[in-house]
Design a protein around this motif. Structure first.
Motif, PDB file in Angstrom:
ATOM      1  N   ALA A  21      -2.544  10.932  73.312  1.00 59.47           N
ATOM      2  CA  ALA A  21      -2.196  10.445  71.967  1.00 59.47           C
ATOM      3  C   ALA A  21      -0.682  10.395  71.784  1.00 59.47           C
ATOM      4  CB  ALA A  21      -2.824  11.349  70.911  1.00 59.47           C
ATOM      5  N   TRP A  22      -0.275   9.832  70.657  1.00 63.26           N
ATOM      6  CA  TRP A  22       1.122   9.825  70.261  1.00 63.26           C
ATOM      7  C   TRP A  22       1.277  10.624  68.958  1.00 63.26           C
ATOM      8  CZ3 TRP A  22      -1.413   5.873  72.543  1.00 63.26           C
ATOM      9  CH2 TRP A  22      -0.801   5.234  73.635  1.00 63.26           C
ATOM     10  N   ILE A  23       2.464  11.177  68.768  1.00 61.99           N
ATOM     11  CA  ILE A  23       2.721  11.955  67.549  1.00 61.99           C
ATOM     12  C   ILE A  23       3.132  10.981  66.432  1.00 61.99           C
ATOM     13  CG2 ILE A  23       4.129  13.778  66.490  1.00 61.99           C
ATOM     14  CD1 ILE A  23       2.369  14.778  68.819  1.00 61.99           C
ATOM     15  N   ALA A  24       2.254  10.802  65.458  1.00 62.38           N
ATOM     16  CA  ALA A  24       2.572   9.889  64.359  1.00 62.38           C
ATOM     17  C   ALA A  24       3.423  10.582  63.308  1.00 62.38           C
ATOM     18  CB  ALA A  24       1.286   9.354  63.734  1.00 62.38           C
ATOM     19  N   ASN A  25       3.185  11.851  63.129  1.00 65.28           N
ATOM     20  CA  ASN A  25       3.887  12.615  62.097  1.00 65.28           C
ATOM     21  C   ASN A  25       3.663  14.089  62.381  1.00 65.28           C
ATOM     22  OD1 ASN A  25       5.435  12.934  59.810  1.00 65.28           O
ATOM     23  ND2 ASN A  25       4.212  11.497  58.598  1.00 65.28           N
ATOM     24  N   LYS A  26       4.450  14.936  61.704  1.00 62.69           N
ATOM     25  CA  LYS A  26       4.331  16.359  62.005  1.00 62.69           C
ATOM     26  C   LYS A  26       4.875  17.168  60.845  1.00 62.69           C
ATOM     27  CE  LYS A  26       7.800  17.975  64.015  1.00 62.69           C
ATOM     28  NZ  LYS A  26       8.930  17.984  64.926  1.00 62.69           N
ATOM     29  N   ARG A  27       4.261  18.290  60.541  1.00 64.35           N
ATOM     30  CA  ARG A  27       4.897  19.257  59.637  1.00 64.35           C
ATOM     31  C   ARG A  27       4.561  20.650  60.133  1.00 64.35           C
ATOM     32  NH1 ARG A  27       1.031  20.703  55.727  1.00 64.35           N
ATOM     33  NH2 ARG A  27      -0.810  19.400  56.002  1.00 64.35           N
ATOM     34  N   SER A  28       5.460  21.568  59.867  1.00 64.56           N
ATOM     35  CA  SER A  28       5.204  22.904  60.400  1.00 64.56           C
ATOM     36  C   SER A  28       5.862  23.971  59.541  1.00 64.56           C
ATOM     37  CB  SER A  28       5.733  23.008  61.830  1.00 64.56           C
ATOM     38  OG  SER A  28       7.116  22.735  61.843  1.00 64.56           O
ATOM     39  N   SER A  29       5.307  25.171  59.651  1.00 64.66           N
ATOM     40  CA  SER A  29       5.924  26.338  59.015  1.00 64.66           C
ATOM     41  C   SER A  29       6.227  27.318  60.150  1.00 64.66           C
ATOM     42  CB  SER A  29       4.952  26.946  58.001  1.00 64.66           C
ATOM     43  OG  SER A  29       3.856  27.484  58.710  1.00 64.66           O
TER      44      SER A  29
END
Ligand code: 4AD
Ligand code: MG
Length: 432
Positions: A21-29
């Motif tokens: 897959a490809w990384i379309a978006n990301k958020r993290s803590s």
């Protein structure tokens, strides 16, 4: 370990699988990262929990930039909070292709910028949804015509004839001869109908038209059925059944795409009701004149404001019948009792999407066709094969052409035809 596609996640709940897959978006803590994954079949969420994967994998996940290609390992789980319904609990990540400073970010970009990056823009969820609608219309087209006894015939792209007039032809060299890119396969489809009865084509067509509207492409795809022993009224029935079938197929098989596009299903459902209304060209002119369009006279072709007004007077696609002979191509059948109109119809889509089908019954009398070829300034020698069709068992026949991209634009509910084809050719654009 099994490699799967995101769309098939529902069949693998509880299994540990691998997904490219490809990384379309990301958020993290500090403790958890959410990766929005895209593999071309669908989007879903991958969850990386630091306490489960350890420091190294978690840092890798946190640093993944937009459009990095990855091989993800993890367990498929149900996810009642997302519309998709499934997610992957990630245990391993392998970077396959890095991506830095991807030009298309989640912020708004101007259309020119996006068109310059069409090769990347195609990866976005809206473009993905539109291409799914396009693919479904293509699939349903083959299903409809195959089920109804048509045979698929491929007319040539390099031609010596100009069915739709000589002004917008792309000329090219054919060794020591001139040739043109096909504007329409129709004339060849007429020959095919005399050979095989009911035929349809599906291929690219080219118009060197200096039009810069939201409905015009320079290269577009057309579906052209042609039917022997058939008059215009029966052709209109085939046309409305075909279009209603396309709408129903998109409703049945493009659920996810319609959600992404925000297309109202109830509106689309209305377009599956038959028959579609019919209005004569004469009555359409009168309707326009009565409603303040002083610019239109009998004999004029309709522009897009006119088509939109006529379409808005109905809530289904509408046929406009029997246009003036002077504004239509040479091959149309003359009206039996009127000199000034021909037996033809355009289908106008609702909601301002304009003409999606042009069709007609064909003139079948040898002398009449020859006279029309001359009157339109065409070289009769180049059409002698076409005239043969009127010499050897000429029969009533009728056909039409549906523009694929206009139909995709309409059913997707998007603004401009340029987004309905992977790589649009426009008046000022052949890149990328
Ligand atoms: O009305 P048109 O020019 O008809 C023909 O070419 C006939 N020979 C078809 C036939 O009877 N076999 O084009 C048919 C359809 C239009 O209704 C429209 O949907 C689409 O093709 N079309 C275009 N689509 C995008 N860009 C353009 N420049 C188009 N020109 C026509
Ligand atoms: Mg037309």
């Amino acid at each position: 370990m099994k490699s799967i596609q995101i769309l098939d996640a529902k069949h693998h709940v509880g299994e540990t699988v691998q997904i490219g897959a490809w990384i379309a978006n990301k958020r993290s803590s500090g403790k958890i990262a959410f990766l929005q994954l895209r593999d071309g079949t669908a989007y879903f969420q991958g969850i990386v929990v630091k306490s489960e994967v350890g420091e190294d994998v978690f840092q890798l996940a946190k640093n993944l930039s937009q459009e990095t290609a990855v091989l993800i390992t993890g367990e498929i789980r149900e996810d009642s909070r997302s519309k998709f319904g499934y997610e992957i609990g990630i245990s391993g990540i392998e970077v396959v292709g890095e991506s830095h400073d991807y030009p298309i970010t989640p912020k708004e970009h101007g259309t020119d910028f996006l068109m310059d990056h069409r090769h990347l823009w195609l990866r976005s969820s809206k473009q993905h949804a539109i291409m799914q609608v396009r693919s479904e219309i293509i699939r349903a087209t083959y299903e409809f015509f195959n089920q109804n006894g048509f045979i698929k015939i491929d007319p040539p792209i390099l031609t010596g004839s100009a069915p739709e007039g000589t002004t917008d032809l792309f000329e090219t060299n054919y060794f020591d001869q001139k040739a043109y890119l096909s504007q329409s396969g129709q004339l060849y489809m007429e020959a095919a109908a005399m050979a095989f009865g009911k035929v349809f084509s599906f291929g690219p067509t080219f118009r060197a038209e200096k039009s810069k509207t939201r409905r015009h492409l320079i290269e577009f795809w057309m579906i052209e059925p042609e039917m022997a022993f058939m008059h215009q009224e029966e052709s209109l029935e085939v046309q409305e059944q075909y279009v209603a079938f396309l709408v129903q197929s998109v409703l049945d098989n493009c659920d996810y795409a319609l959600d992404v596009l925000g297309r109202d299903r109830e509106v689309l459902q209305k377009y599956t009701k038959l028959p579609f209304p019919r209005i004569s060209y004469d009555d359409a002119v009168e309707l326009l004149q009565k409603n303040g369009f002083d610019d239109i006279q009998w004999g004029d072709d309709f522009g897009s404001p006119h088509e939109t007004f006529i379409a808005n007077s109905f809530d289904q696609p509408v046929f406009i019948l029997n246009y003036p002979k002077a504004i239509k191509p040479f091959y149309m059948k003359p009206h039996p009792t009127r000199e000034d109109v021909v037996i033809c119809a355009d289908m106008i889509a609702p909601e301002g999407y304009g003409e999606i089908i042009g069709g007609s019954e064909r003139a079948i009398d040898h002398e009449y066709v020859l006279e029309q070829i001359k009157a339109h300034g065409l070289d009769e020698n180049e059409y002698s094969w076409y005239l043969d069709l009127r010499k050897y068992g000429s029969v009533p026949h009728t056909g039409f052409g549906l523009g694929l991209e206009r139909t995709v634009t309409w059913l997707s509910g998007i603004e401009h035809v340029r987004e309905s084809i992977p790589f649009p050719r426009l008046l000022n654009r052949i890149y990328p």
